[in-house]
Design a protein around this motif. Structure first.
Motif, PDB file in Angstrom:
ATOM      1  N   GLU A  53       0.928  -1.086   0.043  1.00 38.90           N
ATOM      2  CA  GLU A  53      -0.137   0.190   0.024  1.00 38.90           C
ATOM      3  C   GLU A  53       0.976   1.359  -0.057  1.00 38.90           C
ATOM      4  O   GLU A  53       1.775   1.239   0.855  1.00 38.90           O
ATOM      5  N   VAL A  70       1.365   4.982   0.371  1.00 36.34           N
ATOM      6  CA  VAL A  70       0.565   6.134   1.073  1.00 36.34           C
ATOM      7  C   VAL A  70       1.563   7.338   0.619  1.00 36.34           C
ATOM      8  O   VAL A  70       2.790   7.420   1.023  1.00 36.34           O
ATOM      9  N   ARG A  96       1.520  11.513   1.788  1.00 34.56           N
ATOM     10  CA  ARG A  96       1.011  12.404   2.856  1.00 34.56           C
ATOM     11  C   ARG A  96       1.559  13.721   2.704  1.00 34.56           C
ATOM     12  O   ARG A  96       2.491  14.136   2.738  1.00 34.56           O
ATOM     13  N   SER A 148      -2.256   7.782  11.155  1.00 37.06           N
ATOM     14  CA  SER A 148      -1.044   6.870  11.720  1.00 37.06           C
ATOM     15  C   SER A 148       0.154   7.672  11.937  1.00 37.06           C
ATOM     16  O   SER A 148       1.066   7.435  12.952  1.00 37.06           O
ATOM     17  N   LEU A 149       0.684   8.726  11.157  1.00 39.83           N
ATOM     18  CA  LEU A 149       1.780   9.394  11.085  1.00 39.83           C
ATOM     19  C   LEU A 149       1.991  10.212  12.491  1.00 39.83           C
ATOM     20  O   LEU A 149       2.916  10.111  13.305  1.00 39.83           O
ATOM     21  N   ARG A 173      -0.211   9.462  15.333  1.00 40.97           N
ATOM     22  CA  ARG A 173      -0.169   8.345  16.352  1.00 40.97           C
ATOM     23  C   ARG A 173       1.258   7.783  16.716  1.00 40.97           C
ATOM     24  O   ARG A 173       1.728   7.437  18.061  1.00 40.97           O
ATOM     25  N   TYR A 185       3.494   0.189   2.769  1.00 42.24           N
ATOM     26  CA  TYR A 185       3.012  -0.736   3.821  1.00 42.24           C
ATOM     27  C   TYR A 185       2.859  -1.793   3.265  1.00 42.24           C
ATOM     28  O   TYR A 185       2.229  -2.198   2.058  1.00 42.24           O
ATOM     29  N   ASP A 221      -1.137  -4.901   8.131  1.00 42.51           N
ATOM     30  CA  ASP A 221      -0.958  -3.961   7.175  1.00 42.51           C
ATOM     31  C   ASP A 221       0.208  -3.196   7.597  1.00 42.51           C
ATOM     32  O   ASP A 221       0.399  -1.905   7.890  1.00 42.51           O
ATOM     33  N   ASP A 277      -4.015  13.129   2.476  1.00 40.96           N
ATOM     34  CA  ASP A 277      -3.234  12.026   2.302  1.00 40.96           C
ATOM     35  C   ASP A 277      -4.147  11.177   1.334  1.00 40.96           C
ATOM     36  O   ASP A 277      -5.196  11.249   1.489  1.00 40.96           O
ATOM     37  N   LYS A 311      -3.910   6.635  -0.387  1.00 40.78           N
ATOM     38  CA  LYS A 311      -3.458   5.165  -0.500  1.00 40.78           C
ATOM     39  C   LYS A 311      -3.623   4.928  -1.901  1.00 40.78           C
ATOM     40  O   LYS A 311      -4.785   5.111  -2.688  1.00 40.78           O
ATOM     41  N   ASP A 368     -12.977   6.553   0.162  1.00 42.14           N
ATOM     42  CA  ASP A 368     -12.340   5.509   1.229  1.00 42.14           C
ATOM     43  C   ASP A 368     -11.111   5.302   1.254  1.00 42.14           C
ATOM     44  O   ASP A 368     -10.448   4.678   2.037  1.00 42.14           O
ATOM     45  N   CYS A 424      -8.793   8.381   0.410  1.00 39.85           N
ATOM     46  CA  CYS A 424      -8.102   9.574   0.556  1.00 39.85           C
ATOM     47  C   CYS A 424      -8.416  10.456   1.407  1.00 39.85           C
ATOM     48  O   CYS A 424      -9.993  10.178   1.890  1.00 39.85           O
ATOM     49  N   ARG A 425      -7.874  11.073   2.301  1.00 36.99           N
ATOM     50  CA  ARG A 425      -8.443  12.268   3.300  1.00 36.99           C
ATOM     51  C   ARG A 425      -8.508  13.427   2.470  1.00 36.99           C
ATOM     52  O   ARG A 425      -7.564  14.168   1.955  1.00 36.99           O
TER      53      ARG A 425
HETATM   54  N1  UDP Z   1      -5.665   4.248   3.959  1.00 29.90           N
HETATM   55  C1  UDP Z   1      -6.439   3.289   3.233  1.00 29.90           C
HETATM   56  N2  UDP Z   1      -6.187   1.823   3.410  1.00 29.90           N
HETATM   57  C2  UDP Z   1      -5.745   1.383   4.530  1.00 29.90           C
HETATM   58  C3  UDP Z   1      -4.893   2.374   5.180  1.00 29.90           C
HETATM   59  C4  UDP Z   1      -5.032   3.761   4.718  1.00 29.90           C
HETATM   60  O1  UDP Z   1      -7.151   3.565   1.888  1.00 29.90           O
HETATM   61  O2  UDP Z   1      -5.650   0.162   4.699  1.00 29.90           O
HETATM   62  C5  UDP Z   1      -5.531   5.667   3.361  1.00 29.90           C
HETATM   63  C6  UDP Z   1      -6.272   6.495   4.564  1.00 29.90           C
HETATM   64  O3  UDP Z   1      -7.703   6.522   4.202  1.00 29.90           O
HETATM   65  C7  UDP Z   1      -5.713   7.584   4.275  1.00 29.90           C
HETATM   66  C8  UDP Z   1      -4.090   7.463   4.240  1.00 29.90           C
HETATM   67  O4  UDP Z   1      -4.351   6.011   3.575  1.00 29.90           O
HETATM   68  O5  UDP Z   1      -5.956   8.577   3.391  1.00 29.90           O
HETATM   69  C9  UDP Z   1      -3.326   7.236   5.359  1.00 29.90           C
HETATM   70  O6  UDP Z   1      -3.801   6.680   6.563  1.00 29.90           O
HETATM   71  P1  UDP Z   1      -3.189   6.229   7.606  1.00 29.90           P
HETATM   72  O7  UDP Z   1      -1.878   5.541   7.688  1.00 29.90           O
HETATM   73  O8  UDP Z   1      -2.789   7.572   8.348  1.00 29.90           O
HETATM   74  O9  UDP Z   1      -4.059   5.431   8.333  1.00 29.90           O
HETATM   75  P2  UDP Z   1      -4.916   5.468   9.398  1.00 29.90           P
HETATM   76  O10 UDP Z   1      -5.219   6.908  10.426  1.00 29.90           O
HETATM   77  O11 UDP Z   1      -6.416   5.440   8.785  1.00 29.90           O
HETATM   78  O12 UDP Z   1      -5.144   4.341  10.333  1.00 29.90           O
END
Ligand code: UDP
Length: 250
Positions: A92, A94, A96, A102-103, A105, A123, A131, A177, A179, A199, A201-202
């Motif tokens: 995956e 990503v 940003r 998650s970044l 957190r 990922y 993942d 951000d 994916k 689903d 993209c943010r």
């Molecule tokens: N994302 C996704 N599928 C996943 C994980 C993340 O489409 O399995 C997208 C999510 O919607 C965001 C970006 O990737 O736009 C970054 O996600 P993040 O790592 O911050 O994960 P989260 O906070 O959702 O755990």
């Protein structure tokens, strides 16, 4: 000639993939199922499949016009798409532009910090393992891609960001951000696959200053904010207002 639906090949969390009458193409059905936190949270959201299918079609066609190869062939109906059959790379990707999720957190970086150049995180696509974030050494240790492919993946993902960020910005949407999933077709060409939608993209509404109200993506579902479909509908309306009607598969 329209594509005839063959047997179900694969069912994922948000889509079903069927064989078509062409070896090199498959049919994708966008489902109304919403999942988050590795499918621990689930719901049915009426119309989500259609909205994500339509948004993805417009965005794939936009990328195509900008010379970025995607798996998209055309729409079969309002929530069905015909795509090239690809071997999906189990990564995956990503990108940003703004720090959140998650970044924030996992690191001390504050919410909302602009990231320029965009941060690329890879990922390992494996639900059983949740993942996990890959390091460069683990990427090669697992033999997931060659060093050349690794570079090709980053170049392609950054090109997508360079098209989508200004496009969304023109719609008053900040692409925080997103994916991507990438795959190779029979000819070995690297393509953008899967979907590009709220689903994956943010998207923050630049017309709103409220930290919750501005969210127009799956975070509304993750955080129980309500109005999920209304938000996806708003994204769809703005994207459709700025792009030609997606082509029907013929
Ligand atoms: N994302 C996704 N599928 C996943 C994980 C993340 O489409 O399995 C997208 C999510 O919607 C965001 C970006 O990737 O736009 C970054 O996600 P993040 O790592 O911050 O994960 P989260 O906070 O959702 O755990």
């Amino acid at each position: 000639m329209t594509s005839t639906r063959g047997p179900l090949l694969y069912e994922g969390k948000a889509k079903r993939i069927y064989a078509s009458n062409k070896e090199v193409e498959v049919l994708v059905e966008f489902k109304n199922d919403a999942t988050a936190f590795n499918a621990q949270k689930r719901a049915q959201l009426e119309d989500k499949g259609r909205l994500n299918c339509q948004i993805s079609a417009c965005l794939f066609e936009l990328l195509e016009r900008e010379g970025i190869p995607t798996h998209y062939c055309g729409l079969e109906s309002d929530h069905w798409m015909v795509v090239q059959r690809v071997e999906v790379i189990p990564i995956e990707v990503v990108l940003r532009n703004v720090a959140t999720g998650s970044l924030c957190r996992q690191t001390p970086i504050s919410q909302g910090t602009p990231l320029d150049p965009a941060l690329l995180d890879l990922y390992y696509k494996d639900d059983d393992l949740g993942d996990p974030l890959l390091t460069e050494s683990r990427l090669f240790l697992l033999d997931l891609v060659s060093p050349e492919s690794r570079q090709e993946i980053e170049t392609l993902a950054r090109r997508v960001n360079a098209v989508l960020t200004p496009f969304f910005s023109g719609l008053n949407l900040q692409l925080v951000d997103f994916k991507l999933e990438l795959g190779r077709n029979a000819a070995g060409e690297l393509l953008v696959a899967d979907e590009i939608s709220p689903d994956t993209c943010r998207l923050w509404d630049m017309n709103s200053r409220d930290e919750k109200e501005r969210i127009l993506d799956k975070d509304r579902f993750r955080q129980d904010l309500g109005g999920v479909i209304e938000a996806y509908g708003e994204v769809c309306k703005r994207v459709q207002g700025a792009t030609p009607k997606p082509r029907n598969y013929r």
